[in-house]
Design an enzyme around this catalytic site. Sequence first.
Site, PDB file in Angstrom:
ATOM      1  CG  HIS A   1      -1.928  -1.116   1.204  1.00  0.00           C
ATOM      2  ND1 HIS A   1      -2.654  -1.491   2.304  1.00  0.00           N
ATOM      3  CD2 HIS A   1      -2.291  -1.963   0.206  1.00  0.00           C
ATOM      4  CE1 HIS A   1      -3.427  -2.520   1.987  1.00  0.00           C
ATOM      5  NE2 HIS A   1      -3.219  -2.829   0.735  1.00  0.00           N
TER       6      HIS A   1
ATOM      7  CG  ASP B   1      -2.869  -6.762   7.601  1.00  0.00           C
ATOM      8  OD1 ASP B   1      -2.288  -7.874   7.605  1.00  0.00           O
ATOM      9  OD2 ASP B   1      -3.674  -6.425   6.716  1.00  0.00           O
TER      10      ASP B   1
ATOM     11  CG  ASP C   1      -7.085 -10.180   5.113  1.00  0.00           C
ATOM     12  OD1 ASP C   1      -8.035 -10.582   4.424  1.00  0.00           O
ATOM     13  OD2 ASP C   1      -6.431  -9.160   4.787  1.00  0.00           O
TER      14      ASP C   1
HETATM   15  P1  PGA Z   1      -6.156  -5.264   0.556  1.00  0.00           P
HETATM   16  O1  PGA Z   1      -5.508  -4.946   1.971  1.00  0.00           O
HETATM   17  O2  PGA Z   1      -7.499  -4.667   0.504  1.00  0.00           O
HETATM   18  O3  PGA Z   1      -5.165  -4.639  -0.394  1.00  0.00           O
HETATM   19  O4  PGA Z   1      -6.181  -6.763   0.437  1.00  0.00           O
HETATM   20  C1  PGA Z   1      -6.226  -4.921   3.159  1.00  0.00           C
HETATM   21  C2  PGA Z   1      -5.746  -5.994   4.101  1.00  0.00           C
HETATM   22  O5  PGA Z   1      -4.835  -6.771   3.793  1.00  0.00           O
HETATM   23  O6  PGA Z   1      -6.319  -6.130   5.171  1.00  0.00           O
HETATM   24 ZN    ZN Z   2      -4.957  -7.928   5.772  1.00  0.00          ZN
END
Ligand code: PGA
Ligand code: ZN
Length: 439
Positions: A164, A254, A323
């Site tokens: 990100h 995370d 996740d």
């Molecule tokens: P993503 O990241 O929406 O790019 O998958 C969010 C996360 O990993 O929680």
């Molecule tokens: Zn995540």
Amino acid sequence: MSKIKLIKAREVLDSRGFPTVEVEVSVDDTRFAGELCTGRAMVPSGASTGEGEALELRDGDLKRYQGKGVLKAVKNVQEKIAPSLIGRDFQLQSLLDDALRDLDGTPNKSNLGANALLGVSMAFLRAQALAQRIPTDQFIATHFGTPGTTLPIPLMNIINGGKHADNGLAIQEFMIVPAGFDRFSEALRAGAEIFHRLKKILQKQGLSTGVGDEGGFAPQFTGAKPHEQALTAICQAISDSGYQLGEQVFLALDSAASEFTDGQGGYHFEGQTLTSEQMIATYGQWAKQFPIISIEDGLSEHDWKGWAMMTRTLGTYCQLVGDDLFVTNPIQLKRGIDNQIANAILIKLNQIGTVTETLETMKLAAHAGYRTIMSHRSGETEDTFIADLAVGTDCGQIKTGSASRTDRIAKYNQLLRLEERLGDRASFAGLKLYEKFKK
Ligand code: PGA
Ligand code: ZN
């Protein structure tokens, strides 16, 4: 419930400027014959996606939006889903979602696209709530069988790394968790104040205060241990804002560790290759130095052996969230529960593709004593469905970014509205949620 009269889809843009699907579903008004109630929904999109996620259908036409157009998914809604659903009266959300799954016919929604299916699923729910004159969150609560009165603790991602941002941090998200407050609005205020304080701290260190995809800062720490620098800066921002570290405000991570594995059981981390054991030891060390209450995807989604070890080692005092590991899929979660892997699950509607399956996964988690955290994606829109879903299911926690970028703030603002509407009935999940993890 009432009859579907119209289904419409269009290509719109998400927070990264890439296309996504928007759907409108119109149903008969239950009170005024001849009138329609229209629900609208937009689908989010991830960057660090789990391999087991339902398929997000992209056009692949490199002449448009670098291949990321969604005209095929839009066409699937208009030409395949709409003709088969219009005129039908689905008595329950689950019956509509069953019909969508039947139309697609694949386990991972790869035929019509999870983005096509989810847009219809969410817009239908909103249309039905409107037709019955029930706010969306309360409509969800009735279906889910919960009071729908708990405002979630916000897990606010104020330093972005990994996929990100472009700042060399392996770990994707450094979050603050303002849990020690009586009301959601007070927790949110603390989070925003800490975010602004952090900006000053980073500026003083000569670091960039530009923000990443989820609205957190994305500084380029230059020391040998950039992750500890990030954690230290956040702790200072909490204290400098006048909040009690480890009493009122905690930290969460995370790692999104699937993004920095070498594929052979190693993790590329701060210039070294670490084993699963060494990663766990690093987290254990940090948890001694900093009030870390939650770690998401601390190891790769393929490293189930490591996950079992991590759960045994850290799981008594830390929330361990799957996740990419569980991808909001009840089958994956069941496997985790059976093997005592993790103790919480992140909930993302578009990982599984319908509202009903999302709720099913949440029910399964709750029955097994796993916590659930409602979540945005890194590619978001102004849609606030997840705020309603978090309150409607009383899930207790929400992860929807930092205190900047309207795509993130839109969810927080909706939660403020819900808190106000619920009035005396509103409660805040607060510290009691983490009681079990107190050291
Ligand atoms: P993503 O990241 O929406 O790019 O998958 C969010 C996360 O990993 O929680
Ligand atoms: Zn995540």
